[in-house]
Design an enzyme around this catalytic site. Structure first.
Site, PDB file in Angstrom:
ATOM      1  N   ALA A  66      61.930   3.607  74.342  1.00 27.09           N
ATOM      2  CA  ALA A  66      62.580   4.948  74.041  1.00 27.09           C
ATOM      3  C   ALA A  66      61.383   5.928  74.486  1.00 27.09           C
ATOM      4  CB  ALA A  66      62.902   5.419  72.416  1.00 27.09           C
ATOM      5  N   GLY A 109      62.866   0.155  73.019  1.00 28.55           N
ATOM      6  CA  GLY A 109      64.166   0.225  73.370  1.00 28.55           C
ATOM      7  C   GLY A 109      64.673  -0.375  74.487  1.00 28.55           C
ATOM      8  N   GLU A 112      65.657  -3.872  73.589  1.00 26.30           N
ATOM      9  CA  GLU A 112      66.874  -3.725  72.889  1.00 26.30           C
ATOM     10  C   GLU A 112      67.924  -3.523  73.878  1.00 26.30           C
ATOM     11  OE1 GLU A 112      64.855  -0.880  70.627  1.00 26.30           O
ATOM     12  OE2 GLU A 112      65.426  -1.628  68.844  1.00 26.30           O
ATOM     13  N   GLU A 132      56.829  -1.395  68.714  1.00 30.83           N
ATOM     14  CA  GLU A 132      57.155  -0.095  67.940  1.00 30.83           C
ATOM     15  C   GLU A 132      56.070   0.234  66.620  1.00 30.83           C
ATOM     16  OE1 GLU A 132      59.424  -1.855  68.843  1.00 30.83           O
ATOM     17  OE2 GLU A 132      61.347  -0.803  69.513  1.00 30.83           O
TER      18      GLU A 132
HETATM   19  N1  CAA Z   1      57.802   6.852  76.513  1.00 26.54           N
HETATM   20  C1  CAA Z   1      57.348   7.956  77.259  1.00 26.54           C
HETATM   21  N2  CAA Z   1      56.550   7.940  78.367  1.00 26.54           N
HETATM   22  C2  CAA Z   1      56.257   6.625  78.687  1.00 26.54           C
HETATM   23  C3  CAA Z   1      56.694   5.475  78.187  1.00 26.54           C
HETATM   24  C4  CAA Z   1      57.564   5.591  76.810  1.00 26.54           C
HETATM   25  N3  CAA Z   1      57.976   4.764  76.218  1.00 26.54           N
HETATM   26  N4  CAA Z   1      56.082   4.253  78.469  1.00 26.54           N
HETATM   27  C5  CAA Z   1      55.393   4.776  79.704  1.00 26.54           C
HETATM   28  N5  CAA Z   1      55.689   6.210  79.815  1.00 26.54           N
HETATM   29  C6  CAA Z   1      54.974   7.014  80.919  1.00 26.54           C
HETATM   30  C7  CAA Z   1      53.462   7.034  80.396  1.00 26.54           C
HETATM   31  O1  CAA Z   1      53.040   7.975  79.635  1.00 26.54           O
HETATM   32  C8  CAA Z   1      52.954   7.309  81.949  1.00 26.54           C
HETATM   33  O2  CAA Z   1      53.219   8.749  82.080  1.00 26.54           O
HETATM   34  P1  CAA Z   1      52.055   9.788  82.834  1.00 26.54           P
HETATM   35  O3  CAA Z   1      51.991   9.302  84.061  1.00 26.54           O
HETATM   36  O4  CAA Z   1      52.854  11.085  82.865  1.00 26.54           O
HETATM   37  O5  CAA Z   1      50.906   9.645  81.834  1.00 26.54           O
HETATM   38  C9  CAA Z   1      53.890   6.695  82.916  1.00 26.54           C
HETATM   39  O6  CAA Z   1      54.884   6.323  82.048  1.00 26.54           O
HETATM   40  C10 CAA Z   1      53.052   5.289  83.487  1.00 26.54           C
HETATM   41  O7  CAA Z   1      52.720   4.587  82.313  1.00 26.54           O
HETATM   42  P2  CAA Z   1      51.282   4.149  82.187  1.00 26.54           P
HETATM   43  O8  CAA Z   1      50.299   4.992  82.736  1.00 26.54           O
HETATM   44  O9  CAA Z   1      50.947   4.048  80.514  1.00 26.54           O
HETATM   45  O10 CAA Z   1      51.622   2.583  82.720  1.00 26.54           O
HETATM   46  P3  CAA Z   1      50.683   1.336  82.469  1.00 26.54           P
HETATM   47  O11 CAA Z   1      50.882   0.549  83.525  1.00 26.54           O
HETATM   48  O12 CAA Z   1      49.367   1.734  82.243  1.00 26.54           O
HETATM   49  O13 CAA Z   1      51.051   0.633  81.113  1.00 26.54           O
HETATM   50  C11 CAA Z   1      52.780   0.108  79.615  1.00 26.54           C
HETATM   51  C12 CAA Z   1      52.480   0.178  80.878  1.00 26.54           C
HETATM   52  C13 CAA Z   1      52.065  -0.899  78.921  1.00 26.54           C
HETATM   53  C14 CAA Z   1      54.293  -0.134  79.436  1.00 26.54           C
HETATM   54  C15 CAA Z   1      52.624   1.358  78.841  1.00 26.54           C
HETATM   55  O14 CAA Z   1      53.449   2.230  79.396  1.00 26.54           O
HETATM   56  C16 CAA Z   1      53.199   1.399  77.359  1.00 26.54           C
HETATM   57  O15 CAA Z   1      52.636   0.837  76.391  1.00 26.54           O
HETATM   58  N6  CAA Z   1      54.301   2.109  77.120  1.00 26.54           N
HETATM   59  C17 CAA Z   1      54.732   2.125  75.878  1.00 26.54           C
HETATM   60  C18 CAA Z   1      55.748   1.170  75.413  1.00 26.54           C
HETATM   61  C19 CAA Z   1      56.138   1.059  73.990  1.00 26.54           C
HETATM   62  O16 CAA Z   1      55.608   1.505  72.955  1.00 26.54           O
HETATM   63  N7  CAA Z   1      57.673   1.196  73.701  1.00 26.54           N
HETATM   64  C20 CAA Z   1      58.162   1.445  72.588  1.00 26.54           C
HETATM   65  C21 CAA Z   1      58.801   2.943  72.403  1.00 26.54           C
HETATM   66  S1  CAA Z   1      59.164   3.206  70.723  1.00 26.54           S
HETATM   67  C22 CAA Z   1      60.825   2.605  71.044  1.00 26.54           C
HETATM   68  O17 CAA Z   1      61.437   2.228  71.760  1.00 26.54           O
HETATM   69  C23 CAA Z   1      61.614   2.631  69.614  1.00 26.54           C
HETATM   70  C24 CAA Z   1      62.960   2.132  69.536  1.00 26.54           C
HETATM   71  O18 CAA Z   1      63.214   0.993  69.277  1.00 26.54           O
HETATM   72  C25 CAA Z   1      64.250   3.015  69.993  1.00 26.54           C
END
Ligand code: CAA
Length: 258
Positions: A66, A109, A112, A132
């Site tokens: 998400a 998500g 999911e 999460e």
């Molecule tokens: N939401 C918003 N933006 C996201 C994102 C997310 N879930 N995941 C990645 N992005 C964005 C980053 O912010 C970044 O944007 P900017 O260039 O503007 O800074 C871009 O995508 C590239 O991401 P990274 O620079 O972080 O890329 P990376 O290769 O270094 O890392 C990753 C990749 C490990 C997937 C890392 O992006 C990450 O940890 N993302 C979040 C994963 C996460 O926590 N997901 C769960 C979300 S909560 C959820 O999903 C709740 C639910 O059940 C509904």
């Protein structure tokens, strides 16, 4: 076809293809993307010329979860009253089978969404997880439930509580994915699987999906009863007559999806 901004939509024969397309955000699932995926999938589900759907992402990410930036300032009453994330449930209610083709990150998500699909094909690059907990929340689109049913409590609990990612091989061993394919072949394989499913009798495919899914919702006795009723109902279709006649006549069936 409707113009979308966060997804690409295509059709090949009887297969409807939805490609998540927010490359700069690793296909993070914001509200617009959610609404577009649900709308496009619902349209394919209602289209008699479509027999199976494929949902895929990019080489780097199926979806990284998400959209954290969109949701970080959410307040309880707003998300509660809006039933935020509720529309995703409609994907799980589609009649037609859906293939998830997962390469790269399928987190939160994203994992999911893949689990809302019926057949999960993984590229060797796929990485699954429910991180999460690291954000101070828990999954919100069924991750704690579907992951546990797919891979069992021990592994689901460890992944959800630590936020650890698992690779494609571990996911296949654990029963989350049906098959691993080389990343370069992922979409072709997924389309081939979907074309195979779409060529089957549509009523039979829908009954099959409904029946397998019932296994997660009911007792064994009730599930078998449900399956038996649908099995009997299949004899009301023209495709059953065609399928069995084709077998007897040693030819390929020409299903009319009726
Ligand atoms: N939401 C918003 N933006 C996201 C994102 C997310 N879930 N995941 C990645 N992005 C964005 C980053 O912010 C970044 O944007 P900017 O260039 O503007 O800074 C871009 O995508 C590239 O991401 P990274 O620079 O972080 O890329 P990376 O290769 O270094 O890392 C990753 C990749 C490990 C997937 C890392 O992006 C990450 O940890 N993302 C979040 C994963 C996460 O926590 N997901 C769960 C979300 S909560 C959820 O999903 C709740 C639910 O059940 C509904």
């Amino acid at each position: 076809m409707t113009a979308y901004e966060t997804i690409l939509v295509d059709r090949k024969g009887r297969v409807g293809l939805i490609t998540l397309n927010r490359p700069k955000a690793l296909n993070a699932l914001n509200s617009q993307l959610m609404n577009e995926v649900v709308e496009a999938a619902t349209a394919f589900d209602r289209d008699p010329e479509i027999g199976c759907l494929v949902i895929t992402g990019s080489e780097k990410a199926f979806a990284a979860g998400a959209d954290i930036k969109e949701m970080q300032d959410n307040r309880f009453p707003d998300v509660y009253l809006d039933d935020w994330l509720g529309p995703w449930d409609r994907l799980g209610q589609l009649h037609k089978p859906v293939v998830a083709a997962v390469a790269g990150y399928a987190l939160g998500g994203g994992c999911e969404l893949a689990m809302l699909c019926d057949i999960l094909l993984a590229a060797d690059t796929a990485r699954f997880g429910q991180p999460e907990i690291k954000l101070g929340v828990i999954p919100g689109i069924g991750g704690s439930q579907r992951l546990t049913r797919a891979i069992g409590k021990a592994k689901a609990m460890e992944l959800c509580l630590t936020g650890r990612m698992m690779g494609a091989e571990e996911a296949e061993r654990a029963g989350l994915v049906s098959r691993i394919v080389p990343a370069a072949d992922l979409l072709d394989e997924a389309m081939a699987v979907a074309e195979t499913v779409a060529a089957m009798s549509a009523p039979a495919a829908v009954m099959m999906k409904e029946s397998v899914n019932r296994a997660f919702e009911t007792t064994l006795a009730e599930g078998v009863r449900f399956e038996r009723r649908l099995f009997h109902a299949a004899f009301a279709t023209a495709d059953q007559k065609e399928g069995m006649a084709a077998f007897a006549e040693k030819r390929t069936p020409d299903f009319r999806h009726r």
